[in-house]
Design an enzyme around this catalytic site. Structure first.
Site, PDB file in Angstrom:
ATOM      1  N   ARG A 101       0.834  -1.193   0.000  1.00 25.45           N
ATOM      2  CA  ARG A 101       0.000   0.000   0.000  1.00 25.45           C
ATOM      3  C   ARG A 101       0.875   1.252   0.000  1.00 25.45           C
ATOM      4  O   ARG A 101       1.979   1.265   0.569  1.00 25.45           O
ATOM      5  CB  ARG A 101      -0.875  -0.025   1.254  1.00 25.45           C
ATOM      6  CG  ARG A 101      -1.806   1.169   1.468  1.00 25.45           C
ATOM      7  CD  ARG A 101      -2.917   1.161   0.478  1.00 25.45           C
ATOM      8  NE  ARG A 101      -4.056   1.968   0.967  1.00 25.45           N
ATOM      9  CZ  ARG A 101      -4.955   2.509   0.169  1.00 25.45           C
ATOM     10  NH1 ARG A 101      -4.861   2.356  -1.144  1.00 25.45           N
ATOM     11  NH2 ARG A 101      -5.978   3.183   0.657  1.00 25.45           N
ATOM     12  N   THR A 377      -9.206   0.510  -9.346  1.00 29.00           N
ATOM     13  CA  THR A 377      -8.575  -0.669  -8.794  1.00 29.00           C
ATOM     14  C   THR A 377      -8.762  -1.827  -9.759  1.00 29.00           C
ATOM     15  O   THR A 377      -9.683  -1.811 -10.578  1.00 29.00           O
ATOM     16  CB  THR A 377      -9.220  -0.962  -7.430  1.00 29.00           C
ATOM     17  OG1 THR A 377      -9.065   0.199  -6.627  1.00 29.00           O
ATOM     18  CG2 THR A 377      -8.635  -2.169  -6.772  1.00 29.00           C
ATOM     19  N   SER A 395      -4.073  -0.796  -7.264  1.00 26.61           N
ATOM     20  CA  SER A 395      -4.878   0.357  -7.661  1.00 26.61           C
ATOM     21  C   SER A 395      -4.045   1.617  -7.741  1.00 26.61           C
ATOM     22  O   SER A 395      -2.996   1.738  -7.103  1.00 26.61           O
ATOM     23  CB  SER A 395      -5.992   0.558  -6.618  1.00 26.61           C
ATOM     24  OG  SER A 395      -6.764   1.700  -6.882  1.00 26.61           O
ATOM     25  N   ILE A 396      -4.539   2.581  -8.530  1.00 26.08           N
ATOM     26  CA  ILE A 396      -4.090   3.972  -8.419  1.00 26.08           C
ATOM     27  C   ILE A 396      -5.240   4.825  -7.885  1.00 26.08           C
ATOM     28  O   ILE A 396      -5.201   6.047  -7.951  1.00 26.08           O
ATOM     29  CB  ILE A 396      -3.556   4.530  -9.754  1.00 26.08           C
ATOM     30  CG1 ILE A 396      -4.571   4.349 -10.885  1.00 26.08           C
ATOM     31  CG2 ILE A 396      -2.219   3.903 -10.117  1.00 26.08           C
ATOM     32  CD1 ILE A 396      -4.175   5.031 -12.197  1.00 26.08           C
ATOM     33  N   ASP A 419      -7.801   8.484   0.518  1.00 23.84           N
ATOM     34  CA  ASP A 419      -8.345   7.463   1.412  1.00 23.84           C
ATOM     35  C   ASP A 419      -8.104   7.775   2.887  1.00 23.84           C
ATOM     36  O   ASP A 419      -8.574   7.043   3.763  1.00 23.84           O
ATOM     37  CB  ASP A 419      -7.751   6.091   1.065  1.00 23.84           C
ATOM     38  CG  ASP A 419      -8.333   5.539  -0.221  1.00 23.84           C
ATOM     39  OD1 ASP A 419      -9.373   6.053  -0.676  1.00 23.84           O
ATOM     40  OD2 ASP A 419      -7.750   4.592  -0.778  1.00 23.84           O
ATOM     41  N   SER A 438      -7.822   1.128   3.397  1.00 24.08           N
ATOM     42  CA  SER A 438      -8.220   0.585   2.091  1.00 24.08           C
ATOM     43  C   SER A 438      -9.352  -0.416   2.281  1.00 24.08           C
ATOM     44  O   SER A 438      -9.603  -0.902   3.384  1.00 24.08           O
ATOM     45  CB  SER A 438      -7.020  -0.110   1.433  1.00 24.08           C
ATOM     46  OG  SER A 438      -7.411  -0.792   0.259  1.00 24.08           O
ATOM     47  N   SER A 439     -10.027  -0.721   1.181  1.00 24.79           N
ATOM     48  CA  SER A 439     -11.023  -1.800   1.174  1.00 24.79           C
ATOM     49  C   SER A 439     -10.570  -2.968   0.307  1.00 24.79           C
ATOM     50  O   SER A 439     -11.326  -3.925   0.132  1.00 24.79           O
ATOM     51  CB  SER A 439     -12.367  -1.271   0.661  1.00 24.79           C
ATOM     52  OG  SER A 439     -12.887  -0.302   1.524  1.00 24.79           O
ATOM     53  N   GLY A 460     -13.468  -1.722  -6.725  1.00 27.07           N
ATOM     54  CA  GLY A 460     -14.761  -1.163  -6.402  1.00 27.07           C
ATOM     55  C   GLY A 460     -14.858  -0.406  -5.095  1.00 27.07           C
ATOM     56  O   GLY A 460     -15.947  -0.279  -4.529  1.00 27.07           O
ATOM     57  N   ALA A 461     -13.737   0.097  -4.543  1.00 29.78           N
ATOM     58  CA  ALA A 461     -13.757   0.872  -3.299  1.00 29.78           C
ATOM     59  C   ALA A 461     -14.451   0.072  -2.195  1.00 29.78           C
ATOM     60  O   ALA A 461     -14.223  -1.124  -2.071  1.00 29.78           O
ATOM     61  CB  ALA A 461     -14.428   2.229  -3.536  1.00 29.78           C
TER      62      ALA A 461
END
Length: 560
Positions: A101, A377, A395-396, A419, A438-439, A460-461
């Site tokens: 991350r 993502t 992800s970016i 985030d 993060s998710s 998808g957040a």
């Protein structure tokens, strides 16, 4: 500008045409006896399978696929981003989580962002430009996995990505739509416009290719010099210069000092299946287990899939876990998080008892897991016949990240500083070196005999958490194949606000949910809002691996 608007309208018309075309939903799955790769681009899945055919292991295939995705799906992930990976090879007793991350720059802090009198971020600083950028971890994470768990060289696994960058990536309906939706962001910074728009600022058309020669050259430097080729030297100097030009504070020291984390997975069970997923700084794995723990208290198989009764239970359980997420979740290096309590079966039973099967809760507060403590993502999944499993979510953040493209490198920088909570006083406020919450939830599942069973994940957040849990339930509770489980309609909600549902929910279920008191937002039939699941499942009865891919993105599985 008028031409750009006309192009956008045409894009939406084309996307709508494909969304209602049922032929576009199928032919995305794959099955094979030796190995399967499921990723958000068919070309990337094919890269991974070719690595397996060459004799590489699941990690080799996953890393090759990941580098290829950063080229083929540059709007969603790449060298300027970060993510999480979970690996369990057949000879490993325990799975390993690699946390790559992004981290906050050393000059950032709780008052990093400029706020107005209502504590709203000024000038979109968390989303666009240099202040939105966290120190990227993707190169460090992918190379660490390859060096410690793979069998092939950097050159072997990165070469396919280089070839795609030089040859040019195909502009699909999905990519065409994303470029048009993000047209203003791309135009704001000239380096991105030079890459992703034609002369005159016109988007590429469907079927054309976008050549990324600078990105190919950057990948060659990484092949030659490894991690240092990105975090030190010429590439690092270019990153720092561009980020600071755009208002950011990342330094050469921030890049040189980036440190990934090796973690133990968060572990739970669902109806005798073992769930292995990622711990904080991702909230995903913990809350997938919490959500499934709550749902385990109800007989979903008897209630049926996508019935109003089942959807009601999912909605109420989602309220409860998101209330907990908001209160407790953050980077555990900075905040004490009650992980054992949040994943406790006993705690889940207390939450399940709050659910009225006939009507929604009017308000939801976070529970008390402490008393249960003991002491746009992307995702890819790889599994082979030996039982080696890898899941990577990277992800970016927003499509095309911060909009900052480092000149001469092809690198799109993330906007994962968004985030963080932009105000002081939260568990997830900005601190130097801290990982934003993060998710992302790359997840592995073992069957009741403890054998490798499934690898799964999604972009998808916050919808990642609920989407992965629903797909797992579709397979275990309702006996669906992995592709059926991915195609099934999805729902989502947080601790407050309406329940979002896909348009394919039956009218009877829709009307019943309204009668029960739910507020509903109806989205598209196959809506990318609900993520893009890619997974692989091993059917031991017939000795075949099944890969599933999501029509909500450009995903496709490949097998051999």
């Amino acid at each position: 500008m008028r031409k750009a608007i006309l192009v956008s309208i045409m894009a939406l018309m084309i996307v709508a045409m494909f969304a209602v075309n049922p032929l576009n939903l199928y032919g995305r799955d794959a099955e094979g006896r030796n190995g399967v790769v499921a990723a958000a681009k068919p070309e990337a899945s094919e890269v991974g399978v070719k690595i397996l055919e060459m004799g590489g292991n699941a990690v080799d295939a996953a890393i090759a696929t990941a580098f290829a995705l950063g080229v083929l799906e540059p709007n969603a992930s790449g060298l300027g981003g970060g993510g999480f990976m979970i690996i369990k090879l057949a000879n490993m007793d325990d799975a390993v989580v690699i946390d790559f991350r992004e981290t906050a720059p050393s000059a950032a802090g709780p008052t990093f962002f400029n706020l107005d009198e209502r504590n709203r971020v000024i000038n979109y600083e968390t989303i666009i430009g240099g202040k939105a950028i966290g120190v990227p971890g993707e190169v460090a994470g992918l190379l660490y996995a390859l060096e410690n768990f793979g069998t092939m060289s950097r050159a072997q696994v990165i070469q396919p990505a280089i070839e795609w960058a030089e040859k040019g990536i195909p502009v699909t309906v999905n990519l065409f739509s994303i470029i048009n939706d993000n047209y203003e962001k791309i135009m704001m910074m000239e380096n991105g416009a030079e890459l992703y728009l034609k002369d005159g600022g016109i988007p590429y058309e469907i079927g054309e290719t976008i050549v990324l020669k600078d990105l190919a050259n950057t990948l060659r430097i990484i092949v030659e010099k490894g991690k240092d080729g990105f975090y030190k030297g010429e590439i690092a100097e270019k990153i720092v210069a561009e980020v600071q030009k755009r208002g950011g504070v990342i330094t050469l020291e921030d890049l040189a000092n980036y440190d990934l984390q090796i973690r133990k997975p968060v572990v739970g069970t669902y109806r005798d299946y073992t769930i292995l997923s990622v711990p904080p700084a991702s909230s995903g794995g913990t809350h997938i287990i919490e959500l499934l723990n709550i749902m385990e208290n109800f007989d979903l198989a008897a209630l049926g899939d996508n019935t109003p009764e089942t959807l009601h239970l999912w909605s109420e359980a989602m309220k409860l876990i998101f209330a907990d997420r908001a209160k407790y979740m953050a980077d555990t290096a900075f905040v004490d998080v009650p992980l054992t309590g949040l994943t406790s079966k006993e705690y889940a039973r207390t939450l399940a008892a709050k659910i009225d099967p006939s009507k929604p809760m009017e308000s939801v507060a976070a529970g008390d897991p402490w008393q249960y403590e003991s002491g746009s993502t992307t995702h890819l999944s790889v599994m082979d016949k030996e039982g080696n499993m890898v899941a990577i979510t990277k992800s970016i953040n927003y499509f095309f990240g911060s909009g900052v493209v480092v000149p001469g490198t092809g690198i799109i920088m993330n906007n994962h500083m968004d985030d963080f909570v932009p105000t002081p006083g939260s568990a997830n406020s900005v601190e130097p070196g801290k990982r934003p919450l993060s998710s992302m939830s790359p997840t592995l599942v073992l069957d009741p005999q403890g054998r490798p069973y499934m690898t799964i994940g999604s972009p998808g957040a916050t919808r990642i958490i609920t989407t992965v849990a629903q797909v797992i339930s579709n397979i275990i509770d309702h006996g669906m194949t992995i592709q059926q489980a991915i195609l099934a309609p999805r729902v989502f909600r947080t601790a407050s606000g309406p329940m979002s549902i896909e348009g394919r929910i039956s009218i009877n279920a829709y009307n019943k949910l309204l009668e029960m008191g739910h507020q509903l937002t109806v989205r598209g039939d196959y809506d990318a809002y609900f993520g893009g699941v890619h997974g692989v499942l091993y059917n031991y009865d017939i000795g075949i691996l099944f890969g599933g891919a999501d029509p909500r993105r450009d995903g496709q599985a490949f097998a051999f």
